[in-house]
Design an enzyme around this catalytic site. Structure first.
Site, PDB file in Angstrom:
ATOM      1  N   HIS A  56    -107.474  12.433 -15.200  1.00 57.39           N
ATOM      2  CA  HIS A  56    -106.860  11.298 -16.043  1.00 57.39           C
ATOM      3  C   HIS A  56    -106.902  11.420 -17.471  1.00 57.39           C
ATOM      4  CE1 HIS A  56    -106.404   6.931 -16.676  1.00 57.39           C
ATOM      5  NE2 HIS A  56    -107.549   7.103 -17.799  1.00 57.39           N
ATOM      6  N   ASP A  64    -105.829  12.209 -10.848  1.00 60.48           N
ATOM      7  CA  ASP A  64    -106.574  11.133 -11.831  1.00 60.48           C
ATOM      8  C   ASP A  64    -107.333  10.199 -10.901  1.00 60.48           C
ATOM      9  OD1 ASP A  64    -107.187   8.845 -13.201  1.00 60.48           O
ATOM     10  OD2 ASP A  64    -105.084   8.397 -13.622  1.00 60.48           O
ATOM     11  N   CYS A 105    -104.331   5.443 -20.298  1.00 63.60           N
ATOM     12  CA  CYS A 105    -105.524   4.596 -19.695  1.00 63.60           C
ATOM     13  C   CYS A 105    -104.812   3.013 -20.108  1.00 63.60           C
ATOM     14  CB  CYS A 105    -106.912   4.829 -20.065  1.00 63.60           C
ATOM     15  SG  CYS A 105    -108.090   4.092 -18.973  1.00 63.60           S
TER      16      CYS A 105
END
Length: 419
Positions: free
Chosen positions: A362, A328, A234
């Site tokens: 994600h 994601d 991230c």
């Protein structure tokens, strides 16, 4: 006599467990349920229905589930299909050294749906899932500005060194670093905001802080040089890619669902200031679950106005592994990784590799940990949508964890000459 066996009963969280039921009637239908409480008391559960074979056995390595939280042959399905009883809770280990997660397996007759203390299971067993192996040491780090926890494998070393970065959750997240240490890497779980005397909020990325952390790691007597690795996800993956571009100490970088440009807050490194691409508030959507869907709210680095924010990946001196989940829902991570790969190819660089996982979300984490589809994040007034299909996500986690270790061993481990 009906028996439920899960072996091994104690293991690292990335190790598979074999689950078998014996002593049933031929073709008997049973329910297997797993339950686990995290350190805050949040309950996570999973359920699957099975039919015994002609000898009265259910072996999850061969038997297909015909209903519940998954269908088909999935030996570790009860582990990775765990879901929170309260919405938007993420299963996140805090104390990685002193206590495991305890997952309890229950066997019930027939198809069993409801929670009730009045219904006793036919058999039960608890398994311990550890995030740290025997002999792993944890050392609190407060060196200069650097704040974190260093995990060292057992033995004299030297060991390949890795910095571990998470994203907008802030604080200090240790579970991946401790597990890497159990697999032979010296891993520094590095905090960079919302921890001790670090800034409460991330207002800018000071790359000199991360350079100080890299120098600290390389100076440690148990770390094998000449370079270190970075594993990141991230916002951490955005920072990890910047470290690869600007810091000569970084020779192997794993970017899990990150971007190829600087977003939201500026990046500073010595005299360099990289202005960020700002969030497009009008493009934020609300998912049917009630979580924020941010995937389409990030600007496109290919836009001419955003070119100054794109990271110069062609300057990276080391190798880069992009791990991408196609589902994601937080970032368009596939597009960002493909743009970075295109940039490398245009500069005739072969230092990048991309692993694309259809159906993965994600938060791609170590294997057999459950998919977190959406969860609360510190500093946000709404839960965030992470996305992912449970079966595909589980496969991605299992495969990518092996590839990450292989990547680091290839690019961080020196070949020792034989005397």
């Amino acid at each position: 006599m009906v028996q439920l066996r899960a072996t091994p009963a104690q293991a690292l969280v990335d190790e598979p467990v074999r689950i078998r039921v014996t002593g049933l009637r031929p073709s008997q239908v049973v329910t297997l349920r797993a339950s686990l409480k995290d350190e805050k008391g949040n309950l996570f559960q999973s359920t699957a229905f099975y039919r015994a074979n002609e000898t009265g056995e259910v072996d999850l390595e061969r038997a297909p589930a015909f209903g519940g939280d998954y269908v088909g042959v999935h030996p570790m399905g009860l582990f990775w299909s765990l879901k929170p009883k309260k919405a938007f809770r993420r299963l996140l280990k805090q104390d990685v050294m002193n206590s495991p997660f305890r997952l309890t397996l229950h066997l019930y007759d027939s198809v069993y749906f409801h929670d009730s203390a009045r219904v006793r299971p036919r058999a039960s067993q608890t398994v311990q899932r550890w995030f740290s192996g025997p002999g792993v040491q944890r050392k609190q780090i407060r060196e200069g500005r650097v704040r974190g926890a260093l995990f060292l494998p057992p033995g004299a070393g030297p060991f390949p060194g890795v910095i571990d970065l998470f994203g907008g959750i802030g604080g200090l997240v240790e579970f991946r670093a401790s597990l890497l240490a159990a697999r032979g890497f010296a891993a520094l779980a590095l905090a960079y905001f919302a921890y001790e005397d670090l800034p409460d909020k991330l207002l800018e990325v000071d790359l000199e802080y991360f350079e100080e952390a890299a120098n600290f790691l390389l100076a440690h007597p148990k770390i094998q040089g000449p370079g270190i690795g970075v594993i990141s996800v991230c916002k951490g993956a955005e920072i990890g890619l910047a470290m690869a571009c600007y810091l000569k100490q970084v020779v192997a970088t794993v970017c899990i669902n990150g971007s190829n440009a600087i977003f939201d807050v500026p990046l500073r490194y010595r005299d360099l200031v990289v202005t960020p691409i700002c969030l497009a508030q009008e493009c934020i959507q609300i998912h049917i679950s009630g979580a924020l869907h941010l995937r389409h709210s990030k600007g496109d680095p290919r836009n001419e106005l955003n070119q100054q924010s794109v990271l110069p990946v062609e300057k990276a001196q080391g190798q880069i592994l992009f791990i991408v989940g196609e589902k994601d829902e937080c970032l368009d991570s596939r597009a960002y990784a493909e743009q970075a790969m295109d940039q490398l190819r245009k500069h005739r660089r072969s230092s990048g590799k991309m692993l694309l996982y259809p159906g993965a979300g994600h938060l791609i984490e170590p294997p057999y940990t459950p998919l977190c589809f959406a969860s609360w994040n510190p500093g946000t007034s709404w839960p965030l949508l992470w996305g992912g299909d449970p079966v595909a996500h589980a496969k991605a986690q299992e495969h990518s964890w092996g590839e990450i270790q292989k990547f680091f061993r290839q690019h961080l481990t020196r070949t020792r000459s034989k005397l």
